[in-house]
Design a protein around this motif. Structure first.
Motif, PDB file in Angstrom:
ATOM      1  N   PRO A  31      -5.574  44.339  35.512  1.00 27.67           N
ATOM      2  CA  PRO A  31      -6.704  45.235  35.812  1.00 27.67           C
ATOM      3  C   PRO A  31      -7.988  44.716  35.158  1.00 27.67           C
ATOM      4  N   ARG A  32      -9.100  44.827  35.860  1.00 26.41           N
ATOM      5  CA  ARG A  32     -10.362  44.275  35.371  1.00 26.41           C
ATOM      6  C   ARG A  32     -10.749  44.878  34.023  1.00 26.41           C
ATOM      7  N   ARG A  33     -10.526  46.169  33.865  1.00 26.83           N
ATOM      8  CA  ARG A  33     -10.905  46.805  32.601  1.00 26.83           C
ATOM      9  C   ARG A  33     -10.094  46.234  31.438  1.00 26.83           C
ATOM     10  N   GLN A  34      -8.774  46.043  31.662  1.00 26.72           N
ATOM     11  CA  GLN A  34      -7.930  45.474  30.601  1.00 26.72           C
ATOM     12  C   GLN A  34      -8.374  44.050  30.281  1.00 26.72           C
ATOM     13  N   ALA A  35      -8.658  43.263  31.327  1.00 24.32           N
ATOM     14  CA  ALA A  35      -9.094  41.894  31.119  1.00 24.32           C
ATOM     15  C   ALA A  35     -10.394  41.850  30.328  1.00 24.32           C
ATOM     16  N   ASP A  36     -11.324  42.715  30.678  1.00 20.52           N
ATOM     17  CA  ASP A  36     -12.613  42.740  29.982  1.00 20.52           C
ATOM     18  C   ASP A  36     -12.439  43.098  28.514  1.00 20.52           C
ATOM     19  N   GLU A  37     -11.519  44.027  28.232  1.00 20.68           N
ATOM     20  CA  GLU A  37     -11.286  44.411  26.833  1.00 20.68           C
ATOM     21  C   GLU A  37     -10.720  43.243  26.032  1.00 20.68           C
ATOM     22  N   VAL A  38      -9.765  42.520  26.621  1.00 17.36           N
ATOM     23  CA  VAL A  38      -9.171  41.369  25.936  1.00 17.36           C
ATOM     24  C   VAL A  38     -10.222  40.286  25.702  1.00 17.36           C
ATOM     25  N   VAL A  39     -11.007  40.018  26.725  1.00 15.79           N
ATOM     26  CA  VAL A  39     -12.026  38.971  26.619  1.00 15.79           C
ATOM     27  C   VAL A  39     -13.052  39.329  25.554  1.00 15.79           C
ATOM     28  N   GLY A  66     -15.929  34.364  17.573  1.00 17.07           N
ATOM     29  CA  GLY A  66     -17.330  33.970  17.514  1.00 17.07           C
ATOM     30  C   GLY A  66     -17.704  32.980  18.590  1.00 17.07           C
ATOM     31  N   ILE A  67     -17.219  33.199  19.827  1.00 18.82           N
ATOM     32  CA  ILE A  67     -17.534  32.300  20.938  1.00 18.82           C
ATOM     33  C   ILE A  67     -19.001  32.458  21.309  1.00 18.82           C
ATOM     34  N   ARG A  68     -19.705  31.320  21.382  1.00 16.27           N
ATOM     35  CA  ARG A  68     -21.127  31.328  21.691  1.00 16.27           C
ATOM     36  C   ARG A  68     -21.427  30.409  22.876  1.00 16.27           C
ATOM     37  N   PRO A  69     -22.247  30.897  23.815  1.00 19.97           N
ATOM     38  CA  PRO A  69     -22.850  32.227  23.854  1.00 19.97           C
ATOM     39  C   PRO A  69     -21.793  33.282  24.198  1.00 19.97           C
ATOM     40  N   PRO A  70     -21.985  34.509  23.734  1.00 18.56           N
ATOM     41  CA  PRO A  70     -20.998  35.581  23.969  1.00 18.56           C
ATOM     42  C   PRO A  70     -21.117  36.150  25.369  1.00 18.56           C
ATOM     43  N   GLN A  71     -20.996  35.295  26.360  1.00 14.41           N
ATOM     44  CA  GLN A  71     -21.205  35.704  27.753  1.00 14.41           C
ATOM     45  C   GLN A  71     -19.944  35.415  28.558  1.00 14.41           C
ATOM     46  N   PRO A  72     -19.178  36.433  28.917  1.00 17.98           N
ATOM     47  CA  PRO A  72     -17.904  36.235  29.644  1.00 17.98           C
ATOM     48  C   PRO A  72     -18.054  35.477  30.952  1.00 17.98           C
ATOM     49  N   GLY A  91     -16.748  22.784  20.480  1.00 15.14           N
ATOM     50  CA  GLY A  91     -16.155  23.754  19.575  1.00 15.14           C
ATOM     51  C   GLY A  91     -15.909  25.088  20.238  1.00 15.14           C
ATOM     52  N   ASN A  92     -16.850  25.546  21.059  1.00 13.80           N
ATOM     53  CA  ASN A  92     -16.663  26.829  21.733  1.00 13.80           C
ATOM     54  C   ASN A  92     -15.649  26.736  22.864  1.00 13.80           C
ATOM     55  N   GLN A  93     -15.552  25.580  23.503  1.00  9.26           N
ATOM     56  CA  GLN A  93     -14.477  25.387  24.483  1.00  9.26           C
ATOM     57  C   GLN A  93     -13.114  25.501  23.804  1.00  9.26           C
ATOM     58  N   GLN A  94     -13.007  24.926  22.604  1.00 12.95           N
ATOM     59  CA  GLN A  94     -11.751  25.008  21.868  1.00 12.95           C
ATOM     60  C   GLN A  94     -11.427  26.456  21.506  1.00 12.95           C
ATOM     61  N   LYS A  95     -12.459  27.226  21.149  1.00 11.43           N
ATOM     62  CA  LYS A  95     -12.241  28.645  20.829  1.00 11.43           C
ATOM     63  C   LYS A  95     -11.774  29.411  22.054  1.00 11.43           C
ATOM     64  N   VAL A  96     -12.329  29.098  23.219  1.00 16.96           N
ATOM     65  CA  VAL A  96     -11.889  29.750  24.459  1.00 16.96           C
ATOM     66  C   VAL A  96     -10.418  29.445  24.706  1.00 16.96           C
ATOM     67  N   LEU A  97     -10.021  28.200  24.480  1.00 16.83           N
ATOM     68  CA  LEU A  97      -8.630  27.814  24.682  1.00 16.83           C
ATOM     69  C   LEU A  97      -7.708  28.562  23.720  1.00 16.83           C
ATOM     70  N   LEU A  98      -8.141  28.679  22.469  1.00 18.02           N
ATOM     71  CA  LEU A  98      -7.354  29.450  21.504  1.00 18.02           C
ATOM     72  C   LEU A  98      -7.264  30.917  21.919  1.00 18.02           C
ATOM     73  N   ALA A  99      -8.373  31.465  22.397  1.00 22.76           N
ATOM     74  CA  ALA A  99      -8.380  32.865  22.849  1.00 22.76           C
ATOM     75  C   ALA A  99      -7.374  33.068  23.975  1.00 22.76           C
ATOM     76  N   GLU A 127     -14.037  27.345  10.981  1.00 16.73           N
ATOM     77  CA  GLU A 127     -13.705  28.639  11.575  1.00 16.73           C
ATOM     78  C   GLU A 127     -12.284  28.638  12.129  1.00 16.73           C
ATOM     79  N   ILE A 128     -11.901  27.545  12.798  1.00 16.68           N
ATOM     80  CA  ILE A 128     -10.560  27.465  13.380  1.00 16.68           C
ATOM     81  C   ILE A 128      -9.510  27.386  12.282  1.00 16.68           C
ATOM     82  N   GLN A 129      -9.824  26.661  11.204  1.00 15.90           N
ATOM     83  CA  GLN A 129      -8.894  26.603  10.077  1.00 15.90           C
ATOM     84  C   GLN A 129      -8.675  27.994   9.480  1.00 15.90           C
TER      85      GLN A 129
END
Length: 526
Positions: free
Chosen positions: A389-397, A405-411, A421-429, A455-457
């Motif tokens: 569900p879109r609402r559940q997905a949006d909450e997780v994202v 701290g993914i930047r920019p904070p734009q889904p 670095g932020n691509q790596q954070k997206v992958l971890l997320a 941050e990742i450490q």
């Protein structure tokens, strides 16, 4: 895969003029300097190893020498004459031949046709195949190879195909033979056969440039070595005069960049694991040609680091644990129960998530948004027929954009436009969103800036404190020592030791094990 030899090292060549001398080589690509003022001297009658970790500049150096890349500055001299190659064909005409890890031959043709391709014996416009086969037999005999020239190449093993490639390289009377990772898919007997051919060529006065990440092999066959690190020259050394531990230290850097200090990370000792059930147990797990059978336990709330040089088997071990590759030996238990991890999806069903080192090819999907990348594994786990569900997905994202701290904070931002670095954070997320109990991270901090690394450490340490099991791979040994409760040491595709980490364990302790030194920390379990 290792081999040893009692053959003495060749004496330094008497000819004072090197076969090849590269000086002051500098090559830049957009945003990065691949090589900076690097030198390489290759002498007749020597096997010279080019050493360095992934990204050190080895491949770039070979491509500069063979004309694939043009240098920004510096000079290349062949037998004392300065030359500029506009492509591999010109380099080959100057006596420089290259045999790559992936054999570039025609498997549907005969051995003779492959060796003599472009150099067939002709009588007028017609190829004399009988004479061509006889000539190919002479080239094989010169290397002490007993291979039927009339046989089809595809009927032979990869090892034989590589020997055929070397015979082909010598048809042009090469004075320099470059062997780029030729042993990566060979077993010990095949390596020994290849080394015998290399020594034959060396003794005939050919200069050989050997690139390999197997330390045992480098010490078995090479006379001299040049070490690169981060695109810069570390130095040239006689192999017999450079201890392995010093070699490894020079390759990885004796003073690695100090990252921002983490908060105190309590390390679980062997005693506190007594009586506990590992979340995952690998028992005699292995895959032929990939990694030797190994045992490994990973407990809840524990970070197990995998340490070793490039090609040591770290990634191969991780892929077996994650179901990305299928083992042909051993078994896996999850929470004490035997399981078969046939695919990454199967592993995910057992709450095991795997973040590959190949962020761009096996990780992020650049044409998708941040939101789509984060929920990708969640959706795959549910099946594509049951949309999240879109609402559940949006909450997780939103949760993981904020938490990491993914930047920019734009889904809706395209992932390809984010920094590494932020691509790596997206992958971890993406993997954290599946709520795994075991998270396998292969080089999660490679190619990102110091701040993102820290941050990742912190994230990894925090996940372990919350009870998650983590397998952590990094080429930066300070990072492995800082984060891990235990460290499994890999060398030549084999797990060779385990360290119960403590404040007394240092990077040199781990280096000694990677190098195969006799000096081990007191709390090592072989």
């Amino acid at each position: 895969m290792t081999t040893t030899s009692d053959a003495p090292l060749a004496a330094p060549a008497a000819d004072p003029v090197p076969v090849v001398q590269m000086s002051g080589i500098t090559i830049s690509f957009p945003g990065v300097k691949a090589l900076e003022d690097v030198a390489l001297t290759l002498r007749a009658g020597e096997i010279h190893s080019l050493m360095g970790e992934n990204g050190a500049g080895k491949s770039t150096m070979i491509k500069a020498l063979t004309g694939v890349y043009q240098v920004d500055s510096g000079s290349i001299r062949v037998h004392g004459q300065e030359m500029t190659f506009k492509g591999p064909a010109q380099a080959q005409a100057a006596g420089i031949s290259t045999v790559y890890q992936e054999v570039n031959l025609c498997e549907n043709l005969s051995v003779a046709e492959n060796i003599m391709l472009g150099h067939e014996v002709r009588r007028g416009p017609v190829i004399d195949w009988r004479a061509t086969r006889a000539r190919s037999r002479e080239h094989l005999a010169a290397l002490n190879l007993d291979i039927d020239p009339a046989s089809t190449l595809s009927s032979h093993s990869l090892a034989v195909q590589q020997l055929v490639a070397i015979a082909r390289a010598m048809t042009v009377d090469a004075r320099l033979l470059i062997l780029d990772e030729p042993t990566s898919s060979l077993d010990a007997e095949e390596v020994a056969q290849l080394f015998a051919v290399m020594r034959t060529l060396r003794d005939r006065g050919v200069a050989i440039l050997f690139v390999s990440h197997f330390l045992e092999q480098v010490y078995a066959v090479s006379d001299r070595m040049t070490i690169l690190r981060n695109g810069k020259l570390v130095g040239e050394y006689r192999t017999a005069e450079l201890p392995r531990m010093q070699l490894v230290s020079k390759m990885i850097g004796t003073s690695l960049e100090v990252l921002e200090e983490l908060e105190e990370n309590p390390r679980r000792s062997a005693a506190t694991r007594e009586g506990a059930t590992p979340y995952l147990q690998a028992i005699g797990l292995g895959r032929r040609g990939s990694v030797q059978p190994f045992d490994l336990d990973v407990y809840p709330g524990e970070v197990v680091g995998l340490a070793g040089l490039l090609g040591s088997g770290r990634t191969e071990l991780a892929r077996l644990l994650a179901g990305a590759d299928r083992p042909d030996a051993g078994e896996v238990k999850v929470e004490g129960r035997p399981v078969r991890l046939r695919t990454p999806r199967t592993a995910l069903g057992h709450d095991i998530a795997f973040s590959s080192e190949s962020r761009k090819t096996e990780g992020i999907v650049g044409d998708l948004t941040v939101r789509e990348n984060i929920v990708l594994a969640m959706q795959a786990e549910r099946g594509w027929a049951r949309r999240i569900p879109r609402r559940q997905a949006d909450e997780v994202v939103a949760k993981y954009i904020d938490a990491l701290g993914i930047r920019p904070p734009q889904p809706e931002a395209l992932v390809r436009n984010l920094s590494g670095g932020n691509q790596q954070k997206v992958l971890l997320a993406r993997w954290l969103a599946t709520a795994p109990k075991l998270l396998i991270l292969d080089e999660p901090t490679r190619g990102i800036d110091v701040g993102a690394k820290a941050e990742i450490q912190r994230l990894v340490a925090g996940l372990a404190e919350e009870g998650m099991s983590v397998v952590f791979i990094s080429a930066e040994l300070e990072e492995v020592v800082r984060l891990s409760h235990r460290i499994a040491v890999m060398r030549d595709r084999e797990k060779v030791a385990e360290i119960d980490n403590s404040e007394h364990v240092t990077v040199p302790d781990v280096v000694s094990l990677i190098a195969g030194s006799d000096v081990h920390p007191s709390d090592v379990h072989a």
